[in-house]
Design an enzyme around this catalytic site. Structure first.
Site, PDB file in Angstrom:
ATOM      1  N   ASP A 295       2.403  -1.516   5.271  1.00 22.79           N
ATOM      2  CA  ASP A 295       2.200  -2.018   3.918  1.00 22.79           C
ATOM      3  C   ASP A 295       0.800  -2.606   3.801  1.00 22.79           C
ATOM      4  OD1 ASP A 295       4.520  -1.455   2.514  1.00 22.79           O
ATOM      5  OD2 ASP A 295       5.585  -3.133   3.418  1.00 22.79           O
ATOM      6  N   SER A 363       3.918 -14.955 -15.168  1.00 17.19           N
ATOM      7  CA  SER A 363       5.180 -14.380 -14.700  1.00 17.19           C
ATOM      8  C   SER A 363       4.958 -12.911 -14.381  1.00 17.19           C
ATOM      9  CB  SER A 363       6.284 -14.528 -15.756  1.00 17.19           C
ATOM     10  OG  SER A 363       6.094 -13.603 -16.810  1.00 17.19           O
ATOM     11  N   ASP A 507      13.744  -1.428   1.479  1.00 21.86           N
ATOM     12  CA  ASP A 507      13.087  -0.823   2.640  1.00 21.86           C
ATOM     13  C   ASP A 507      14.102  -0.260   3.632  1.00 21.86           C
ATOM     14  OD1 ASP A 507      10.429  -1.357   1.894  1.00 21.86           O
ATOM     15  OD2 ASP A 507      10.582  -3.421   2.609  1.00 21.86           O
TER      16      ASP A 507
END
EC number: 7.2.2.6
Length: 666
Positions: A295, A363, A507
């Protein structure tokens, strides 16, 4: 290692003289059989062999077995202290078992009585009794007992950071934990089993190597058994004890004695990294990995983007843009928002929150933050979010801002827009910061034949720029769980072994599909169940170190096997001419070492055979250096361990022969 470990390892090595312990290793069992036969022959006595030589050979055969045993016990001993510490911290634990998350009383029970599916309430100051997942609440947890890191971490229900480990301590608040492992199957138990070596199962590679060693042993057994037939034609006789010792010097005792130590030491190096393997297969597979998925955020980059510069729209003063950036970031407590406040102040802008201000907090849904002051709206956020707020289209942006947005994306950065009412004041350049030394680590992986792939949710332009800066071989942009799974399957279809890491439930499919899946300890239970490795520190970069440990394990095993087999070949041609030159004078042409006597030849060989195991124990425990390319490793192994294995016995046996002759031992 301290003296206690050496003493304990020595006593354990002697205990393993029991044939029941040795039967699992054909090489060590062969040494035991030879030592027993030699002892019996020494007791009975022989007219062909002096008592001194006979007992010396017997003694060195037993020492060979002892040295082979102590290699394994030393490897196990290195983790014993940690295992004892982990056990003591888990003994006597109790838990408050409840019926549901509304129950605050429950019943107290021993941690060992908990089963998967039970729910426990853990309050501040209490120890989490077993592995589980937070299903209600949020708490600060100290994981120092497992990871060694004293800084507490946050564990919260309903997030990717809901997993908790037995033996860790809740520092604040309270949480309801659903137990996910039965007694003896948790992370702590796996860790103890690994460091003790008690549950280390032999890997397929190790079993295949054992088969090879057994085959070589049988070949040399046939060779030694056939020698008396050849000698009978010359009416010559070689004492049985010599043939017994010769057999032990010729079989691959070196790698046979070190094989278990290499495997245990490899697992020990993994434990020192705070990584728990569900099986040795995962570590071995890591050594054969050809594709490594990583990642971007938190692995290749720090994860916190930093505001690098402000770009004003035409006619907009830079200070005005900086002031608007500050006002729009007062409700953004993310690291990116804080870095923008710091950058804006370098432009001389100073703004403070006023009592009547209405702060719009950042947000993930709106992807913007801002502030309303006296009917004036200040906003900062993603390009499309700000355009939508200002009711503008991308074509409405000034050309300089459009070009800046595209340029920032191409460079791997993230562009943000600043607006005042419906006017776009400028662009903020957020830059992903690449971790120091990561490019060099990828280069080291490339030398070992491992292809690195960056996985990111960024658009292809941004992903390409970061991939180029980090030095990865490929990237997967706009990655989704399905896209990750598809990429892994495509790589495996090409015959490549794939490794990846993850922490979320999304994942789990990719972790299960990968040949090596490393789950983060702080992640969801689904991810930890799908992976075959668990990183207790929850550091995605650790996957690079795990691959290196696996590679080092395989290279060390291969290097010492090469050395051991080369040793056997050298000893065969070094000893036989000296031992049988009396029966076959023609062999004198091969007697290049000119050993003092047949007795000295066999005694020197058996001594060398025992000492070489001791000499190689440090290398087996430490591992072979693998900071070379694949071609370089092969060349070095053939030269150092292959060539060295052929040369060292000639030198070693000759030196020992000189000492024996000078001391009059043979």
């Amino acid at each position: 290692m301290n003296s206690t470990i050496y003493i304990d390892s020595t006593l354990e090595a002697i205990k393993r003289f029991n044939p029941k312990c040795l039967i699992r290793s054909p090489i060590l069992f062969s040494i035991w059989v030879a030592a027993v036969l030699s002892s019996l022959q020494s007791i009975v006595g022989s007219q062909l062999v002096g008592a001194s030589i006979s007992w010396q050979l017997t003694g060195w055969l037993w020492l060979t077995l002892f040295f082979a045993n102590i290699a394994e016990t030393l490897a196990e001993g290195r983790g014993k202290a940690r295992a004892d510490s982990l056990k003591s911290g888990h003994e006597g634990l109790t838990a408050c078992r409840v019926q549901n998350i509304a129950d605050r009383c429950g019943e107290m029970c021993a941690a060992s009585a908990l089963r998967a599916g039970d729910i426990v309430l853990v309050k501040a100051g209490e120890t989490i009794p077993a592995d589980g997942e937070v299903i209600q609440g949020i708490a600060s947890v100290n994981e120092a007992a497992i990871t060694g890191e004293s800084a507490p971490v946050i564990r919260e229900s309903g997030t990717d950071r809901s997993g908790v480990t037995g033996g860790t301590t809740v520092m604040s608040d309270e949480v309801y934990v659903k137990i996910t492992q039965d007694p003896g199957a948790g992370t702590l138990n796996r860790m103890i089993g690994l460091v003790e070596g008690a549950r280390r199962q032999k890997t397929p590679n190790e079993l295949a190597l054992n088969t090879l060693l057994v085959g070589l042993t049988l070949i040399f057994l046939l060779v030694v058994m056939s020698l008396p037939l050849f000698l009978s034609y010359s009416h010559a006789h070689v004492p049985t004890i010599y043939l017994t010792a010769l057999f032990i010097t010729l079989i691959p005792t070196t790698i046979g004695g070190l094989l278990s130590a290499i495997g245990i030491a490899g697992m020990d190096r993994l434990i020192r990294l705070n990584v728990v393997a569900k099986s040795g297969r995962a570590v071995e597979a890591a050594g054969d990995i050809q594709t490594l998925l990583l990642d971007k955020t938190g692995t290749i980059t720090y994860g916190n983007r930093i505001a690098e510069r402000l770009i004003s729209a035409p006619g907009v003063d830079r200070t005005l843009l900086a002031k608007a950036a500050i006002l729009a970031s007062l409700g953004d407590n993310t690291p990116e928002g804080k870095s923008l406040l710091k950058l804006a102040k370098t432009y001389g802008a100073v703004e403070q929150r006023q009592p009547d201000d209405e702060v719009i907090e950042f947000s993930a849904q709106t992807r913007l933050s801002g502030l309303n002051r006296a009917l004036i709206q200040y906003r900062k956020g993603a390009v499309d979010a700000i355009l939508a707020h200002a009711k503008l289209k991308k074509e409405d942006l000034p050309q300089i801002l459009t070009e800046s947005v595209e340029q920032i994306s191409k460079q791997g950065g993230t562009p943000l827009l600043i607006s005042q009412q419906e006017q776009i004041l400028g662009v903020v350049h957020l830059k992903d910061v690449i971790k120091e030394g990561i490019r060099e680590r990828f280069e080291a992986m490339r030398k070992l034949g491992i292809r690195t792939v960056m996985v990111t949710g960024d658009n292809p332009l941004t992903a390409a720029a970061i991939a180029a800066e980090a030095g990865v071989d490929d990237f997967v942009a706009e990655a989704t769980p399905e896209k990750k799974l598809e990429y892994i399957r495509a790589e495996q279809a090409k015959g490549n072994l794939v490794a990846m890491c993850g922490d979320g439930a999304n994942d789990a499919p990719a972790l299960a599909q990968a040949d090596v899946g490393m789950a983060m300890n702080e992640g969801t239970q689904a991810a930890k169940e799908a992976g075959n490795l668990i990183d207790l520190d929850s550091n995605p970069t650790k996957l690079l170190d795990v691959v290196k440990v696996g590679k080092q394990l395989l290279i060390t095993r291969g290097s010492l096997t090469t050395f051991s087999i080369a040793n056997d070949v050298a000893k065969y041609f070094a000893i036989l001419p000296a031992l049988f030159v009396t029966a076959y004078p023609q062999l004198s042409i091969l007697n290049v070492m000119h050993l003092s006597s047949p007795e000295s030849a066999i005694l020197s060989a058996i001594i060398f055979n025992a000492l070489i195991i001791i000499g190689l124990i440090p290398l087996a425990l430490k591992g072979v250096n693998i900071n070379h390319s694949v071609t370089g490793l092969l060349r070095r192994n053939l030269l150092v361990f292959g060539g060295g294995g052929l040369i060292v016995p000639f030198i070693g046996i000759k030196l020992i022969d000189l000492v024996i002759h000078a001391a009059g031992l043979a």
